[in-house]
Design an enzyme around this catalytic site. Structure first.
Site, PDB file in Angstrom:
ATOM      1  N   LYS A  73      -5.894 -14.747   4.354  1.00 27.25           N
ATOM      2  CA  LYS A  73      -7.117 -14.176   3.778  1.00 27.25           C
ATOM      3  C   LYS A  73      -8.337 -14.660   4.552  1.00 27.25           C
ATOM      4  O   LYS A  73      -8.676 -15.841   4.516  1.00 27.25           O
ATOM      5  CB  LYS A  73      -7.220 -14.609   2.308  1.00 27.25           C
ATOM      6  CG  LYS A  73      -8.419 -14.071   1.572  1.00 27.25           C
ATOM      7  CD  LYS A  73      -8.473 -12.573   1.545  1.00 27.25           C
ATOM      8  CE  LYS A  73      -7.523 -11.959   0.523  1.00 27.25           C
ATOM      9  NZ  LYS A  73      -7.514 -10.494   0.555  1.00 27.25           N
TER      10      LYS A  73
ATOM     11  N   HIS B 211       0.478  -5.079  -2.116  1.00 27.27           N
ATOM     12  CA  HIS B 211      -0.706  -5.872  -2.443  1.00 27.27           C
ATOM     13  C   HIS B 211      -0.417  -6.770  -3.649  1.00 27.27           C
ATOM     14  O   HIS B 211       0.457  -6.468  -4.463  1.00 27.27           O
ATOM     15  CB  HIS B 211      -1.844  -4.898  -2.775  1.00 27.27           C
ATOM     16  CG  HIS B 211      -3.035  -5.519  -3.408  1.00 27.27           C
ATOM     17  ND1 HIS B 211      -3.271  -5.487  -4.766  1.00 27.27           N
ATOM     18  CD2 HIS B 211      -4.062  -6.188  -2.866  1.00 27.27           C
ATOM     19  CE1 HIS B 211      -4.407  -6.103  -5.012  1.00 27.27           C
ATOM     20  NE2 HIS B 211      -4.911  -6.544  -3.895  1.00 27.27           N
TER      21      HIS B 211
HETATM   22 MG    MG Z   1      -6.255  -6.621   0.973  1.00 30.79          MG
END
Ligand code: MG
Length: 434
Positions: A193, A329
């Site tokens: 991330k 996801h």
């Molecule tokens: Mg994403």
């Protein structure tokens, strides 16, 4: 068989201070768990987005749920996914997943569908995956999900938690976090991330990950739209080697047009890194334009907001038709969601990447399934030979989750407010930031 009771349980679970372009995770992540109980005493369960709004949306269809046949209820509710955002309307959004008003009905429907399938599976003694077409794999691969994070393990007051992974705000500490997570769970791919630190630092982080892990481990980076088109292209160029071999660049910038331009400019440089998205393509209505522009080469599915497991199966077939890859996801979740994700992934032949999961960021203290945490071994969740989703609720743990929700001040996810509280009072989410 009729549904005689419909219970909605808002719960909270400790969540460490993880960073993303949305801001900072609150000390508690919120979930809603539902139970559908049949008149012959079988209970189906599902887990979805947390807080007041999703609970209200579920409550609003109580009248349609009570007395319904679980085999037919999803048919009765199908207008919720046929006409709206999960149908052919476009729902593109940059909001926090779960806060997009355009797919609210699809999220509600998905929760009911999952609980109905669990109820049916438990009633006939078969796993959910084998009810919806049959599994094509018994073990579903998941990827490690490292985040830049501040010190702390989540929770508040006398419920404060140990900081299992420690602070990670440098390339070196992020690599350490990945190695720790891989050591514990055996993940074979890494979904990192980004969108948090200067792009140069994030590029360096990915380079160090590649160096530490070798060529065989696919690497992905997801800055959640934090970059301009120019920055996206620069990062794509800088990481052409690191993201090759089964990796991708996920939502580098906002929108299909921006993604398409990044794609064209990278291809012009001979860089074929696929662009992935769980933001620019969030409904079937987004797909024609995404294909026309060649803006997205990998779609991240999520049964929680795509309108359930069967919608995800249809999405997989559409993606396959257009030569688009399929990944999955994730949002902060517990074991009921993990098993639902694993079940649908196990039935999807065209699943071209390991799925995302936040599961390592949660702990046994908060797990609500009987018997504790769902094991992830060699990076995979195995589908057990148990009916339904293969898990049941631990009533004491569920009660603790409800109490945690009652005691905490949070009623919706708000990473921006948390960022302002702890890091910078003037911080707002800005797209693009770089
Ligand atoms: Mg994403």
């Amino acid at each position: 068989m009729r549904i005689r009771d419909f219970r909605i349980h808002p719960i909270a679970m400790a969540d460490p201070p993880l960073r993303s372009s949305y801001g900072l995770h609150q000390p508690y992540a919120l979930r809603n768990v539902i139970e559908l109980e049949s008149d012959d005493g079988v209970t189906g369960i599902a887990e979805t987005y947390g807080g007041d709004e999703p609970a209200r949306a579920l409550e609003a269809i109580r009248e349609q749920v009570i007395g319904a046949c679980p085999y037919r209820l999803t048919g009765d509710l199908s207008p919720m996914i046929d006409g709206g955002a999960a149908g052919l309307e476009r729902s593109q959004t940059h909001r926090v997943p779960g806060e997009n008003p355009l797919d609210a009905d699809a999220r509600t429907y998905a929760t009911i569908e999952t609980a109905c399938l669990d109820l049916i599976g438990k009633s006939v003694g078969k796993p959910v995956c084998d009810l919806i077409g049959g599994r094509v794999r018994d073990k579903v691969p998941f990827s490690a999900y490292p985040f830049y994070k501040h010190a702390g393990g989540g929770g508040e007051g006398d419920d404060i938690r140990d900081d299992e992974y420690g602070e990670a705000l440098t390339p070196e500490s992020l690599v350490g976090q990945v190695q720790q997570m891989r050591g514990q769970y055996g993940f074979g791919s890494i979904k990192f991330k980004g969108g948090v630190l200067e792009p140069e630092i994030e590029i360096e982080t990915v380079r160090q990950l590649r160096q530490a892990l070798g060529q065989a481990v696919p690497l992905r980076i997801d800055p959640n739209c934090a970059w301009s088109v120019d920055t996206s292209v620069k990062v794509g160029q800088a990481l052409a080697g690191e993201l090759s071999g089964g990796g991708y660049l996920e939502d580098p910038c906002v929108g299909l047009d921006g993604m398409a331009e990044v794609r064209q400019r990278l291809l012009a440089d001979g860089i074929e890194t696929p662009l992935a998205s769980n933001v620019a393509v969030t409904s079937f209505g987004d797909i024609p334009e995404a294909v026309r522009l060649d803006a997205v080469q990998v779609v991240l599915c999520d049964h929680h907001y795509w309108g359930g497991m069967r919608q995800v199966q249809q999405l997989a077939r559409v993606c396959q038709t257009f030569g688009i890859g399929l990944s999955m996801h994730s949002n902060s979740h517990l074991g009921v969601s993990l098993m639902a994700m694993a079940h649908v992934a196990s039935t999807t032949p065209h699943l071209t990447y390991a799925c995302d999961t936040h599961y390592p960021w949660q702990s046994a203290t908060d797990e609500i399934v009987e018997g504790g945490r769902v094991p992830i071994v060699d990076g995979c969740v195995e589908i057990p030979e148990k009916p339904g989703l293969g898990v049941t609720l631990d009533p004491d743990q569920l009660a603790r989750g409800r109490e945690r929700f009652r005691n905490c001040p949070y009623r919706k996810r708000d990473d921006e407010a948390e960022m302002q509280r702890h890091i910078d009072p003037n911080w707002t989410r800005k797209l693009p930031r770089w």
